[in-house]
Design an enzyme around this catalytic site. Sequence first.
Site, PDB file in Angstrom:
ATOM      1  N   ASP A  99       0.806  -1.220   0.000  1.00  0.00           N
ATOM      2  CA  ASP A  99       0.000   0.000   0.000  1.00  0.00           C
ATOM      3  C   ASP A  99       0.842   1.274   0.000  1.00  0.00           C
ATOM      4  OD1 ASP A  99       0.766  -0.854   2.608  1.00  0.00           O
ATOM      5  OD2 ASP A  99      -0.645   0.554   3.499  1.00  0.00           O
ATOM      6  N   GLU A 157      -0.539  -2.016   5.194  1.00  0.00           N
ATOM      7  CA  GLU A 157       0.365  -1.923   6.345  1.00  0.00           C
ATOM      8  C   GLU A 157       0.264  -0.563   7.009  1.00  0.00           C
ATOM      9  OE1 GLU A 157       3.416  -0.698   8.796  1.00  0.00           O
ATOM     10  OE2 GLU A 157       3.382   0.078   6.753  1.00  0.00           O
TER      11      GLU A 157
END
Length: 411
Positions: A99, A157
């Site tokens: 991400d 994350e």
Amino acid sequence: MVSTFPTGNSIEGDREALQSADRVRLEIRALQSKLVRWRRSLHQKPELGFQEVLTSQFVDEKLTAWGIEHQTQIAKTGIVATIPGNSPGPVLAIRADMDALPIQEQNEVAYKSQHKGIMHACGHDGHTAIALGTAYYLSQHRQDFSGTVKIIFQPAEEGPGGAKPMIEAGVLKNPDVDGIIGLHLWNNLPLGTIGVRQGALMAAVELFRCTIQGKGGHGAMPDQTVDAIVVTAQIINALQTIVARNINPIDSAVVTVGELHAGSAMNVIADSAKISGTVRYFNPQYEGYISQRLEEIIAGVCQSHGASYELDYWQLYPALINHHQMTELVRSVATDVVETPAGVVPECQTMGGEDMSFFLQQVPGCYFFLGSANPEKGLAYPHHHPRFDFDESVLSMGVEMFVRCVEKFCR
């Protein structure tokens, strides 16, 4: 008397090991141009947590083209690739996060983010490219390791956290994982270095929001009020005593109030105030303790002034604790990969947090830092900065670290 000189067989064995290591390095470095291309493609199309649709599609297409068995849509956008070796053996997992962050990129580069307000400002595009390179190499060299390698491409994350839902979805099962490793490109270390530390590497991350309710009134008549700003100011100061007077000075902890919102006019005493912040610590024994002290302080100050409060407190990630045997594995590999012994950095803790910690609570593992800063090229901005970038020559080094760990663990 026993001779201390190596036998002919050991010399030959050492020579073969060196030749094998050289071959691995040369073949991985030959992937460098592909690694850069993959990373830049990912960098141009960053996506926030649990929204990594294009990123997941990119990974899926590569794994499919290489004939690597994998599962998609795990915890929404996660992927797990499974690569068996030449015979039964241990199972090693490799984790990479995918991400990006809600940051507007300020770099003027050909591969600049095409998504407004979203940027890979922490290196996760590099992590994904390294994991893809590792998957590709291992799929072409299954004869070099036994057992199985599972490569986990994890969403979110940066928050709210994709590791826990992936674990709950069973990514560490079927086959059961015996150990796990992961890396983070790290602009706090120079290119060509590797940070490896046993025990606590990254801090637990806890967050809080609190509303202090007083009684508003005229700025010239404070005796008729309970000044929420005065109460909150005392709370903020008092919270600093948690670290100063409640935490063992040998340990490290942080209590930060990052937001304060109160008041609406110069001559009005505020009836309420809102604060929010974060708590960090390495030692798991403080889980639950700091939150308790924080509320006790808020309650005590409020009571002394006749105010009330509402507190929300939650843990985002636990402390990231590296397992000693897995750390030794990574350290031994790092000494072979880096050019000089000084390139392996043993003390590299940070109060930053990582949800890799959830994986390490389930199976023995090691998370390590891969130095990626190159000030001479202007590639030394800190993580989460709108001009963050890293020296891409580190990508093949990351693949080599993973591959050598696989060959050493799965044999």
